[in-house]
Design an enzyme around this catalytic site. Structure first.
Site, PDB file in Angstrom:
ATOM      1  N   ASP A 114       0.710  -1.352  -0.003  1.00  0.00           N
ATOM      2  CA  ASP A 114       0.038   0.005   0.006  1.00  0.00           C
ATOM      3  C   ASP A 114       0.840   1.193   0.126  1.00  0.00           C
ATOM      4  O   ASP A 114       2.048   1.145   0.466  1.00  0.00           O
ATOM      5  CB  ASP A 114      -0.786  -0.107   1.320  1.00  0.00           C
ATOM      6  N   ARG A 136       0.047   7.628  -2.625  1.00  0.00           N
ATOM      7  CA  ARG A 136       0.426   8.619  -1.977  1.00  0.00           C
ATOM      8  C   ARG A 136       2.042   9.190  -2.240  1.00  0.00           C
ATOM      9  O   ARG A 136       2.771   9.997  -2.251  1.00  0.00           O
ATOM     10  CB  ARG A 136       0.449   8.429  -0.551  1.00  0.00           C
ATOM     11  N   ARG A 180      -1.153   9.330  -9.606  1.00  0.00           N
ATOM     12  CA  ARG A 180      -1.160   8.061  -8.933  1.00  0.00           C
ATOM     13  C   ARG A 180      -0.536   6.750  -9.533  1.00  0.00           C
ATOM     14  O   ARG A 180       0.186   5.937  -8.946  1.00  0.00           O
ATOM     15  CB  ARG A 180      -2.523   7.794  -8.295  1.00  0.00           C
ATOM     16  N   HIS A 218       2.375   3.320  -8.929  1.00  0.00           N
ATOM     17  CA  HIS A 218       2.261   1.948  -9.144  1.00  0.00           C
ATOM     18  C   HIS A 218       3.373   1.306 -10.071  1.00  0.00           C
ATOM     19  O   HIS A 218       3.939   0.304  -9.431  1.00  0.00           O
ATOM     20  CB  HIS A 218       0.745   1.620 -10.038  1.00  0.00           C
ATOM     21  N   ASN A 240     -11.219  -2.511  -5.349  1.00  0.00           N
ATOM     22  CA  ASN A 240     -10.243  -1.544  -6.032  1.00  0.00           C
ATOM     23  C   ASN A 240     -10.920  -1.224  -7.292  1.00  0.00           C
ATOM     24  O   ASN A 240     -10.460  -0.230  -8.019  1.00  0.00           O
ATOM     25  CB  ASN A 240      -8.908  -1.937  -6.284  1.00  0.00           C
ATOM     26  N   TRP A 241     -12.048  -1.724  -7.687  1.00  0.00           N
ATOM     27  CA  TRP A 241     -12.836  -1.562  -8.825  1.00  0.00           C
ATOM     28  C   TRP A 241     -13.518  -0.069  -8.613  1.00  0.00           C
ATOM     29  O   TRP A 241     -14.154   0.567  -9.406  1.00  0.00           O
ATOM     30  CB  TRP A 241     -14.010  -2.327  -9.083  1.00  0.00           C
TER      31      TRP A 241
HETATM   32  C1  IPE Z   1      -5.402  -2.779  -0.280  1.00  0.00           C
HETATM   33  O1  IPE Z   1      -5.060  -1.402  -0.523  1.00  0.00           O
HETATM   34  C2  IPE Z   1      -5.647  -3.512  -1.619  1.00  0.00           C
HETATM   35  C3  IPE Z   1      -4.375  -3.664  -2.278  1.00  0.00           C
HETATM   36  C4  IPE Z   1      -3.040  -3.289  -1.641  1.00  0.00           C
HETATM   37  C5  IPE Z   1      -4.256  -4.266  -3.429  1.00  0.00           C
HETATM   38  P1  IPE Z   1      -6.158  -0.231  -0.493  1.00  0.00           P
HETATM   39  O2  IPE Z   1      -5.450   0.953  -0.515  1.00  0.00           O
HETATM   40  O3  IPE Z   1      -6.947  -0.405  -1.711  1.00  0.00           O
HETATM   41  O4  IPE Z   1      -6.954  -0.333   0.829  1.00  0.00           O
HETATM   42  P2  IPE Z   1      -7.894   0.874   1.481  1.00  0.00           P
HETATM   43  O5  IPE Z   1      -8.851   1.299   0.582  1.00  0.00           O
HETATM   44  O6  IPE Z   1      -6.980   1.885   1.967  1.00  0.00           O
HETATM   45  O7  IPE Z   1      -8.418  -0.005   2.646  1.00  0.00           O
HETATM   46  C1  IPE Z   2      -1.625   0.131  -3.153  1.00  0.00           C
HETATM   47  O1  IPE Z   2      -1.336   1.654  -3.386  1.00  0.00           O
HETATM   48  C2  IPE Z   2      -1.644  -0.435  -4.726  1.00  0.00           C
HETATM   49  C3  IPE Z   2      -3.097  -0.930  -4.741  1.00  0.00           C
HETATM   50  C4  IPE Z   2      -4.213  -0.750  -4.246  1.00  0.00           C
HETATM   51  C5  IPE Z   2      -3.258  -1.471  -6.243  1.00  0.00           C
HETATM   52  P1  IPE Z   2      -2.492   2.768  -3.405  1.00  0.00           P
HETATM   53  O2  IPE Z   2      -2.837   2.775  -4.958  1.00  0.00           O
HETATM   54  O3  IPE Z   2      -3.779   2.003  -2.536  1.00  0.00           O
HETATM   55  O4  IPE Z   2      -1.732   3.798  -2.443  1.00  0.00           O
HETATM   56  P2  IPE Z   2      -2.583   4.970  -1.834  1.00  0.00           P
HETATM   57  O5  IPE Z   2      -2.930   4.100  -0.614  1.00  0.00           O
HETATM   58  O6  IPE Z   2      -3.717   5.718  -2.330  1.00  0.00           O
HETATM   59  O7  IPE Z   2      -1.429   5.686  -1.243  1.00  0.00           O
HETATM   60 MG    MG Z   3      -3.876   2.323  -0.656  1.00  0.00          MG
END
Ligand code: IPE
Ligand code: IPE
Ligand code: MG
Length: 255
Positions: free
Chosen positions: A19, A23, A32, A36, A67-68
């Site tokens: 995660d 950010r 963003r 990734h 994530n959808w």
């Molecule tokens: C969890 O992270 C899913 C993955 C790392 C793939 P998210 O960023 O989606 O989770 P929330 O929304 O902060 O709980």
């Molecule tokens: C985790 O990073 C990757 C996925 C969930 C695919 P995030 O995309 O959730 O990054 P933040 O939490 O918004 O920083």
């Molecule tokens: Mg996240």
């Protein structure tokens, strides 16, 4: 790898909630999706570090069933990104003896066909390997996984091949995506968030949870070792009691 680590107490299975990519990018004034892309190296460096440590299973959370809810642009990026990442790395990973697995809802019309094919292909190409198992949790949700197992059980009971009275935890565990996968002793989440977000809900019943503020693209060997040192300082009780000699910080014999 590090004097701080007890090499006899390396977890067999580590789960990672990767995660903080968004950010990481936003802090640098990027989109963003740049975050990734920056996280890709962390995945493969972590695989190498786990190989070196003798970890048997590594599960990484790549895309959740929630994530959808992100913008179509980000979702599209993540679909293509995960597909290309497999193409870029699977040969190198397979050469290291790694067996690749994918867990999640694959029969979902929202997942592009070529992504499904790429995952099946990667699994097939590495199926003869005998080294570490690397599991990509993609379009994965713990609740969906348990619901699928419940549905399979309901169908077997309806068909008369299973007695309702004989359904217990083992019968559910046998119907999860990868029945042979041991429960993770350790689950790491980066970026400072302290929740599971639907990751391995069934399997995490007794996992040690370690949260690090490091954002996923910055997660490196030192950060992994910090998490392992924290894990090794924990005492796993499994509902029992702690004896004085097993107090945190003392050598454990449970991993
Ligand atoms: C969890 O992270 C899913 C993955 C790392 C793939 P998210 O960023 O989606 O989770 P929330 O929304 O902060 O709980
Ligand atoms: C985790 O990073 C990757 C996925 C969930 C695919 P995030 O995309 O959730 O990054 P933040 O939490 O918004 O920083
Ligand atoms: Mg996240």
């Amino acid at each position: 790898m590090s004097e701080r680590l007890d090499r006899t107490r390396i977890p067999r299975h580590i789960g990672i909630i990767m995660d903080g990519n968004g950010r990481w990018a936003e802090a640098r004034g990027f989109e963003r999706t740049v975050g990734h892309a920056a996280g890709e190296q962390s995945i493969f460096d972590t695989i190498d570090d786990c190989l070196e440590l003798g970890v048997e299973w590594l599960t990484v959370y790549a895309f959740s069933t929630e994530n959808w809810n992100r913008s179509a642009e980000e979702v599209d990026f993540l679909m293509a990104f995960n597909e290309n990442l497999l193409v870029r790395h699977r040969d190198a990973v397979a050469e290291k003896g790694v067996q690749l697995h994918f867990i999640g809802l694959s029969e979902d019309p929202r997942v592009p066909e070529r992504v499904v094919e790429r995952m099946a292909e990667s699994e097939r190409l590495s199926a003869q390997n005998t080294g570490m198992h690397v599991v990509f949790a993609f379009n994965y949700g713990g609740r969906a996984e348990i619901a699928e197992a419940a549905r399979a059980i309901a169908e077997e009971v309806a068909a008369g091949s299973l007695e309702a009275s004989s359904v217990g935890a083992a019968e559910i565990a046998e119907r999860l995506y990868l029945p042979g996968m041991p429960d993770p002793e350790l689950i790491i989440r980066t970026s400072g968030e302290q929740r599971l977000s639907n990751f391995l809900l069934w399997q995490s019943a007794y996992s040690e949870l370690v949260f690090t503020p490091v954002l996923w693209p910055d997660f490196d060997r030192e950060a992994l070792i910090d998490c392992l040192v924290e894990y090794q300082g924990r005492h796993r009780r499994f509902g029992g009691v702690m004896s004085a000699e097993d107090a945190p910080g003392k050598q454990g014999k449970d991993s």
